[in-house]
Design an enzyme around this catalytic site. Structure first.
Site, PDB file in Angstrom:
ATOM      1  CB  CYS A 195      13.093   8.658   8.176  1.00 18.58           C
ATOM      2  SG  CYS A 195      11.573   8.196   7.328  1.00 18.58           S
TER       3      CYS A 195
ATOM      4  CD  GLU B 194      12.191   4.877   9.602  1.00 16.69           C
ATOM      5  OE1 GLU B 194      11.795   5.751  10.417  1.00 16.69           O
ATOM      6  OE2 GLU B 194      12.420   5.102   8.407  1.00 16.69           O
TER       7      GLU B 194
ATOM      8  CB  SER C 279       3.297   9.275  11.706  1.00 13.92           C
ATOM      9  OG  SER C 279       2.068   8.570  11.733  1.00 13.92           O
TER      10      SER C 279
ATOM     11  CB  THR D 175       0.423   5.544  11.214  1.00 16.58           C
ATOM     12  OG1 THR D 175      -0.211   6.759  10.787  1.00 16.58           O
ATOM     13  CG2 THR D 175      -0.039   4.407  10.326  1.00 16.58           C
ATOM     14  N   GLY D 176       1.954   4.006  13.544  1.00 16.39           N
ATOM     15  CA  GLY D 176       2.603   2.806  14.033  1.00 16.39           C
ATOM     16  C   GLY D 176       1.884   2.210  15.232  1.00 16.39           C
TER      17      GLY D 176
ATOM     18  CE  LYS E 240      -1.930   2.872   2.803  1.00 17.56           C
ATOM     19  NZ  LYS E 240      -2.041   4.075   1.937  1.00 17.56           N
TER      20      LYS E 240
ATOM     21  CD  GLU F 112       9.822  12.730  12.177  1.00 17.27           C
ATOM     22  OE1 GLU F 112      10.743  12.332  11.452  1.00 17.27           O
ATOM     23  OE2 GLU F 112       8.865  12.012  12.515  1.00 17.27           O
TER      24      GLU F 112
END
Length: 455
Positions: free
Chosen positions: A260, A225, A203, A206-207, A149, A359
């Site tokens: 990143c 990651e 992000s 989301t992780g 995706k 971040e």
């Protein structure tokens, strides 16, 4: 680039994701790829690398029109990197073997490395082709089938890659691409009961949702990651301050800071603080920001209006938290219709400040002063993240102490960025788990199976 619409994409529904996963499972189970001889998989992956190289300019332009990365960087970082990644794992796959355990003489203990099955890969928008290859190439090399995706704002180069894979002989159904939003398409993939491993770059929020989805579904393994707030530490004995300033500027401003491992926290020793910030300011102000397809452009566009608004919102925290904008901090080139932000440097940032802790994922550099090596190490480790770091010093002992003491997955010494496929990339803390790149990435896509044989 100019605010106009480029194209539209289909949003994959839960049913579409079900069909993609079913296709991946069927092709895995029938062995057309999973049981293909390593030499056969190797040949196809090399063909894919060759084709990426042949279409490099077209792929780079497609990606630039999607996400705004400056072309010169995109050409190297996207198709250039992706081709190298496919070639690296093509060469690696037939060197990965099992083990013979040191058991009693009447027992044969074998450790097999078996493909996991169906891999779900969710890829971000900043470097979709490069990061997509980091997921796809090792997963395919080990014989898995994949459902990929892409990010909804940067899918085109990965859709083209899927066609390239098919043209180069990857069997139908081994690679499946589903486009759409994270809220629907990504959520369906993360919750799917027939996905064995989920690999993600993006992000932290989301992780966390992906881990929750794993717990609510089939306990699929998740490798995440999740970005960073990477310290770039410049000591007064740095061997070349001019080089340090130039490389540090590139380390935060390239791709408009949408990297990143970007060195977004500059820690500068007090003795050289003012001199170095002035050098860095000159570097930032000399950068040419503009149309990413212009070969003279050094810094391209921010990915979207939403991302630009988020970047600018951090500027509202600077004054109240005691910071000082040295340069930038504003939207520029608004008349073009594009989403551009001036390279930004903020000085006098304390360890508790928003810019120190969170971040941005934009062209914004925070600067913090330190006096001693111990203070530099304390500041470097004073966030929840731990992805990358940089250290500039001529003292070899100090360099080794900092490498040992900084809690990150990567530490650059007298440089920043540029690590190739031979070394792993992964973080600690809230920068995630697992590794992309290197032979260590293969560990994510295999299961260990023991055979205990009585002789």
């Amino acid at each position: 680039m100019d605010g106009s619409y480029l194209t539209t994409l289909s949003g994959a529904s839960v049913g579409d994701v079900d069909r993609a996963v079913a296709s991946a499972r069927a092709t895995f189970d029938d062995g057309r790829w999973s049981r293909m001889a390593p030499a056969g998989r190797k040949k196809i992956l090399h063909k894919i690398a060759d084709r990426i190289e042949a279409e490099a300019v077209a792929l780079a332009v497609l990606g630039v029109r999607d996400n705004g990365t400056e072309f010169n960087m995109a050409l190297k970082a996207e198709p250039g990197s992706a081709a190298g990644t496919f070639r690296y794992y093509a060469e690696a796959l037939d060197k990965v073997g099992g083990e013979i355990a040191p058991t009693a003489p009447d027992v044969l203990g074998l450790v097999h490395k078996a493909p996991v099955g169906v891999v779900g890969a969710i890829v971000p928008w900043n470097f979709p082709l490069m990061i997509g290859a980091w997921k796809l190439a090792p997963a395919l090399a080990m014989g898995n089938s994949v459902v990929l995706k892409p990010a909804e704002t940067a899918s085109l180069s990965l859709l083209r890659l899927a066609q390239i894979c098919a043209d180069c002989g990857l069997p139908d159904g081994v690679l499946n691409v589903v486009t759409g939003s994270g809220a629907e398409t990504g959520a369906a993939l993360s919750m799917h009961m027939d996905v064995d491993v989920l690999t993600f770059t993006g992000s932290g929020g989301t992780g966390r949702r992906l881990l929750e989805a794993s717990a609510r579904s089939n306990l699929k393994r998740c490798y995440l990651e999740l970005g960073g707030k990477s310290p770039n530490i410049v000591f007064a004995d740095a061997p070349d301050l001019a080089k340090a300033a130039k490389v540090s500027a590139a380390g935060i401003f390239r791709n408009s800071g949408q990297v990143c491992v970007a060195g977004s926290r500059l820690l500068v020793q007090s003795d050289i603080h003012d001199e170095f910030v002035a050098m860095l300011q000159a570097e930032a102000q000399a950068l040419r920001v503009g149309d990413p397809l212009d070969l003279n452009t050094q810094i391209g566009a921010v990915n979207s209006e939403d991302q630009l608004a988020r970047n600018l919102s951090f500027m509202d925290t600077v004054g109240p938290e005691g910071g000082r904008i040295v340069t930038g901090g504003t939207r520029i080139l608004a008349g073009t219709g594009g989403t551009y932000m001036a390279p930004t440097i903020v000085a006098d940032v304390t360890r508790d400040a928003t810019l120190f802790q969170q971040e941005v994922f934009g062209p914004v550099l925070s600067v913090t002063k330190f006096d001693t090596e111990e203070e530099a190490l304390s500041l470097a480790n004073a966030t929840d993240f731990g992805l990358a770091a940089g250290v500039w010093t001529a003292n070899l002992g100090r360099a080794h102490r900092m490498v040992a003491g900084i809690r990150t997955g990567v530490v650059h010494v007298n440089t920043y960025g540029g690590a190739d496929n031979t070394v792993p990339l992964g973080g600690v803390g809230q920068s995630g788990n697992g590794h992309d790149k290197s032979l260590h990435a293969l560990d994510k896509y295999v299961d260990l199976k023991t055979a205990w044989i009585q002789l």
